[in-house]
Design an enzyme around this catalytic site. Sequence first.
Site, short mmCIF file in Angstrom:
data_model
loop_
_atom_site.label_atom_id
_atom_site.label_comp_id
_atom_site.label_asym_id
_atom_site.label_seq_id
_atom_site.Cartn_x
_atom_site.Cartn_y
_atom_site.Cartn_z
N THR A 181 0.81 -1.31 -0.13
CA THR A 181 0.11 -0.03 0.17
C THR A 181 0.92 1.35 0.18
O THR A 181 2.02 1.13 0.55
CB THR A 181 -0.87 -0.02 1.29
OG1 THR A 181 -1.57 1.35 1.32
CG2 THR A 181 -0.12 0.00 2.50
N SER B 229 -2.51 3.26 10.17
CA SER B 229 -3.91 2.45 11.06
C SER B 229 -2.68 1.11 11.17
O SER B 229 -2.13 0.89 10.66
CB SER B 229 -4.77 2.16 9.93
OG SER B 229 -4.42 1.47 9.03
N TYR C 138 -4.06 -1.68 9.94
CA TYR C 138 -3.98 -2.42 8.68
C TYR C 138 -2.70 -1.99 8.24
O TYR C 138 -1.72 -2.63 7.53
CB TYR C 138 -4.95 -2.01 8.06
CG TYR C 138 -4.85 -2.04 6.56
CD1 TYR C 138 -4.66 -3.35 5.66
CD2 TYR C 138 -4.68 -0.88 5.70
CE1 TYR C 138 -4.12 -3.34 4.46
CE2 TYR C 138 -4.40 -0.96 4.46
CZ TYR C 138 -4.20 -2.19 3.83
OH TYR C 138 -3.75 -2.44 2.49
N HIS C 139 -2.54 -0.43 7.94
CA HIS C 139 -1.45 -0.25 7.19
C HIS C 139 0.04 -0.57 8.01
O HIS C 139 1.06 -0.92 7.25
CB HIS C 139 -1.16 1.56 7.01
CG HIS C 139 -2.31 1.88 6.30
ND1 HIS C 139 -3.29 2.50 6.48
CD2 HIS C 139 -2.29 2.00 4.71
CE1 HIS C 139 -4.28 2.89 5.33
NE2 HIS C 139 -3.44 2.57 4.27
N LYS D 175 0.95 -3.84 6.79
CA LYS D 175 1.73 -3.95 5.47
C LYS D 175 3.23 -3.54 5.49
O LYS D 175 4.20 -3.89 4.66
CB LYS D 175 1.24 -3.11 4.66
CG LYS D 175 -0.36 -3.28 4.04
CD LYS D 175 -0.16 -4.54 3.08
CE LYS D 175 -1.68 -5.12 2.76
NZ LYS D 175 -1.72 -6.00 1.49
O1 LIG Z 1 -16.35 8.75 3.85
C1 LIG Z 1 -14.95 8.83 3.92
C2 LIG Z 1 -13.98 7.98 3.71
C3 LIG Z 1 -12.65 8.18 3.70
N1 LIG Z 1 -12.39 9.58 3.92
C4 LIG Z 1 -10.88 9.99 3.80
O2 LIG Z 1 -10.20 9.40 2.79
C5 LIG Z 1 -9.21 9.14 3.05
C6 LIG Z 1 -8.74 7.66 2.24
O3 LIG Z 1 -9.69 6.84 2.94
P1 LIG Z 1 -9.83 5.26 2.22
O4 LIG Z 1 -10.82 4.63 3.18
O5 LIG Z 1 -10.48 5.70 0.96
O6 LIG Z 1 -8.45 4.60 2.33
P2 LIG Z 1 -7.62 3.67 3.32
O7 LIG Z 1 -8.33 3.87 4.52
O8 LIG Z 1 -6.27 4.55 3.10
O9 LIG Z 1 -7.40 2.44 2.49
C7 LIG Z 1 -7.60 2.14 1.06
O10 LIG Z 1 -6.50 2.72 0.41
C8 LIG Z 1 -5.22 2.06 0.83
C9 LIG Z 1 -4.24 2.71 -0.05
S1 LIG Z 1 -3.46 4.05 0.36
O11 LIG Z 1 -4.54 4.81 1.10
O12 LIG Z 1 -2.84 3.69 1.61
O13 LIG Z 1 -2.94 4.64 -0.63
C10 LIG Z 1 -5.40 0.51 0.47
O14 LIG Z 1 -4.13 0.10 1.15
C11 LIG Z 1 -6.61 -0.01 1.46
O15 LIG Z 1 -6.60 -1.51 1.31
C12 LIG Z 1 -7.84 0.44 1.05
O16 LIG Z 1 -8.99 0.21 1.79
C13 LIG Z 1 -8.76 9.27 4.43
O17 LIG Z 1 -7.82 10.45 4.75
C14 LIG Z 1 -10.10 9.14 4.94
O18 LIG Z 1 -10.04 9.86 6.31
C15 LIG Z 1 -13.26 10.76 3.95
O19 LIG Z 1 -12.93 11.72 4.03
N2 LIG Z 1 -14.55 10.23 3.93
#
Ligand SMILES: O=c1ccn([C@@H]2O[C@H](COP(=O)(O)OP(=O)(O)O[C@H]3O[C@H](CS(=O)(=O)O)[C@@H](O)[C@H](O)[C@H]3O)[C@@H](O)[C@H]2O)c(=O)[nH]1
Length: 406
Positions: free
Chosen positions: A145, A187, A189-190, A193
């Site tokens: 990730t 997190s 989860y992260h 990884k």
């Molecule tokens: O309704 C929402 C959902 C999320 N966010 C914000 O959007 C961002 C991204 O959240 P996300 O749930 O889209 O992504 P994340 O939790 O980081 O996890 C997802 O994206 C990761 C890639 S990355 O984000 O690490 O580049 C992958 O590894 C994970 O498996 C996948 O679930 C965060 O700042 C979160 O606070 C909002 O503002 N509103």
Amino acid sequence: MKIAVMGGDGFIGWPTSLHLSDAGHDVHILDNLSRRWIDTELGVQSLTPMDSIQERTRIWHAETGRRIHFNLIDLAKDYELLKKWLAENRPDAIVHFAEQRAAPYSMKSDRHKNYTVNNNVSATHNLLNALVELQLDAHLIHLGTMGVYGYSTVGAAIPEGYLTVGVETADGDTAQQEILYPSNPGSIYHMTKCLDQLLLQFYAKNDALRITDLHQGIVWGTHTEQTCRHPQLINRFDYDGDYGTVLNRFLIQAAIGYPLTVHGTGGQTRAFIHIQDSVRCIELALKNPPARGSRVEIFNQMTETHRVRDLAEMISRMSGAKIAWLPNPRKEAPENDLIVRNEKFRDLGLDPITLEAGLLSEIVDVARKFAYRVDRSRVPAVSAWTKDIAATIDRDPEGKRLKSVS
Ligand SMILES: O=c1ccn([C@@H]2O[C@H](COP(=O)(O)OP(=O)(O)O[C@H]3O[C@H](CS(=O)(=O)O)[C@@H](O)[C@H](O)[C@H]3O)[C@@H](O)[C@H]2O)c(=O)[nH]1
């Protein structure tokens, strides 16, 4: 190639399995079906109606004449079964998606933290351990990730995995050293990884395993060329507060007239990639394995960066949806910039689908079509990163009081 897709029933695993099978590979899925059990635990279902894995593979065979084999194996818990399967099948390559991938789910409670760490770290280690024990020279592609890098505010571009740093030597000179980019997970989860990265690094060094680690951004979209071929090949689509990722959530929220759930100021900048590009990248990585004895090959698997509030404002303009500015359930920087190097996939020929070009059809095709399947009560994100933050999340985005928060 004979390819094992660990976690081949999941959101990226399924379209990857189809894509590789379509390209002529002999695809074998190993999966414990945990995503289906977690849906049951959370009381949610995929927005898209999704058949059993056996039914999906039957339809694929009927449509194409090609077989995808399914094996119910839990990588984290069934080490001996995994080893036996690998010994009997000796795949040329393994794509490893078999991990709990949602950050909010990993932060729900102490039980969910334990589950995520035990599941993810054991799955990865069991796989590496078995490859060495069986002297199996399969190319291992691990789904990592972008979140391993964290969101530093120094403004420098994030390299593809490695950083060259100058260190002061004992005689006062400066020596150059290459290190894994320092991990900074946001997190549990992260964090798993990040732990995986160390496992991969050790096994590449000690046992000369051939490993590629894909540092993937947030995936959006749902269809790929192959999932469109038959209604029963459709991919899953998560919109709930735990598994739904930000852009897909905004799309479905717009389709059902739900306020777009921006966390905080929406100043978080993140990396994105369309699901179709994600499966193309995996194929490109498969075609370009590292040599035996070399370091872990790392790609940044992302194509664009966007700020969360810009996405919300764009979807609001397109659909007329309102934006709800919510207390952030996560502990994360309220605002960050993000510059990411991703030349390696571009140099291998990736021509990305951009948000601008692909977004509208996603709204029409998927979100509106299946909006009747949405349970509005599962939309709020209620999994808080700390107990203090949990106390601030007491209302849903429509202003209704939430029953309980953990
Ligand atoms: O309704 C929402 C959902 C999320 N966010 C914000 O959007 C961002 C991204 O959240 P996300 O749930 O889209 O992504 P994340 O939790 O980081 O996890 C997802 O994206 C990761 C890639 S990355 O984000 O690490 O580049 C992958 O590894 C994970 O498996 C996948 O679930 C965060 O700042 C979160 O606070 C909002 O503002 N509103």
